[in-house]
Enzyme design. Sequence first.
Site, PDB file in Angstrom:
ATOM      1  N   HIS A 146      -7.288   0.592  -5.445  1.00  0.00           N
ATOM      2  CA  HIS A 146      -6.804   0.046  -4.303  1.00  0.00           C
ATOM      3  C   HIS A 146      -6.624   0.942  -2.881  1.00  0.00           C
ATOM      4  O   HIS A 146      -6.559   2.168  -3.363  1.00  0.00           O
ATOM      5  CB  HIS A 146      -5.730  -0.901  -4.568  1.00  0.00           C
ATOM      6  CG  HIS A 146      -4.636  -0.008  -4.924  1.00  0.00           C
ATOM      7  ND1 HIS A 146      -4.255   0.195  -6.332  1.00  0.00           N
ATOM      8  CD2 HIS A 146      -3.596   0.809  -4.203  1.00  0.00           C
ATOM      9  CE1 HIS A 146      -3.107   0.978  -6.536  1.00  0.00           C
ATOM     10  NE2 HIS A 146      -2.857   1.268  -5.263  1.00  0.00           N
ATOM     11  N   THR A 147      -6.559   0.332  -1.962  1.00  0.00           N
ATOM     12  CA  THR A 147      -6.185   1.047  -0.681  1.00  0.00           C
ATOM     13  C   THR A 147      -5.688   0.108   0.406  1.00  0.00           C
ATOM     14  O   THR A 147      -5.673  -0.873   0.396  1.00  0.00           O
ATOM     15  CB  THR A 147      -7.420   2.041  -0.232  1.00  0.00           C
ATOM     16  OG1 THR A 147      -6.738   2.822   0.692  1.00  0.00           O
ATOM     17  CG2 THR A 147      -8.342   1.176   0.575  1.00  0.00           C
TER      18      THR A 147
END
Lengths: 157, 97
Positions: free
Chosen positions: A69-70
Amino acid sequence: MLLTDFVVSDAILPDLDADTKDAAIRGMVESLSGAGRIPAADSEGIITSILKREELGSTGIGNGVAVPHTKHPAVDQLTATVALSNRGVDFASLDGEAVHILFLLISPPDLPGDHLRGLESISRHLRNPNFCNFLRQAQSCEEVVELLQEADNNQLG
Amino acid sequence: MNQTAQQTVRVDLEQGLHMVPCSLIARTAERFPCEIHIQKEDRSADAKTMLDLLTLSAENGSMLVLQASGEEARAAVDALARLFESNFSDTDPGSNC
């Protein structure tokens, strides 16, 4: 938060063709781009950002699951996709096991609460062995979407 | 010797208790033989399990109760409380994680 609120159906990859973490992440981001949910021009930046996050510690959190994720300004709402790998991806997971279920999540930087609620929704369902087992058996996008809907409706026991 | 210990802590992280601090909690908790749970309102998470910790969805300002029971319970709660008191300062990478 419902999985079907933020998982992009058109970007689901029921048979991910990748052996490595880098290839898996690239494939999932490009799938979101192909589905028109992130600008093509931002794909490389998002991939780099997710890989940089992985350097802090693998998001392979055990039991064959990873949640790369980011946070990135290319999205204005929580955006995610799911990929399934039959042969498994080496994700340097906490338990050393290959990863078969991947949820890739991109969140707007200014909505940390939504990011947490997205992670909460994903992890709550991944704790359910029925959800994981059925997901690993899914063969098509439609089957995955159906499972996400059943999970959202708490129909998986 | 069996013990129980409990302490309330505050999440003082702009991004909330996201995956990096959860990972550090799990790694710290695993060093202790006792059972450790973290409670947020009506939710309780096994502090040694990432998937459990992520279900807390603890935003900045949340109050959490650290609860341990068994051998080294006090030391376990102290170690976890220190993470919160230092705002996970050595590990929290900031905004994009």
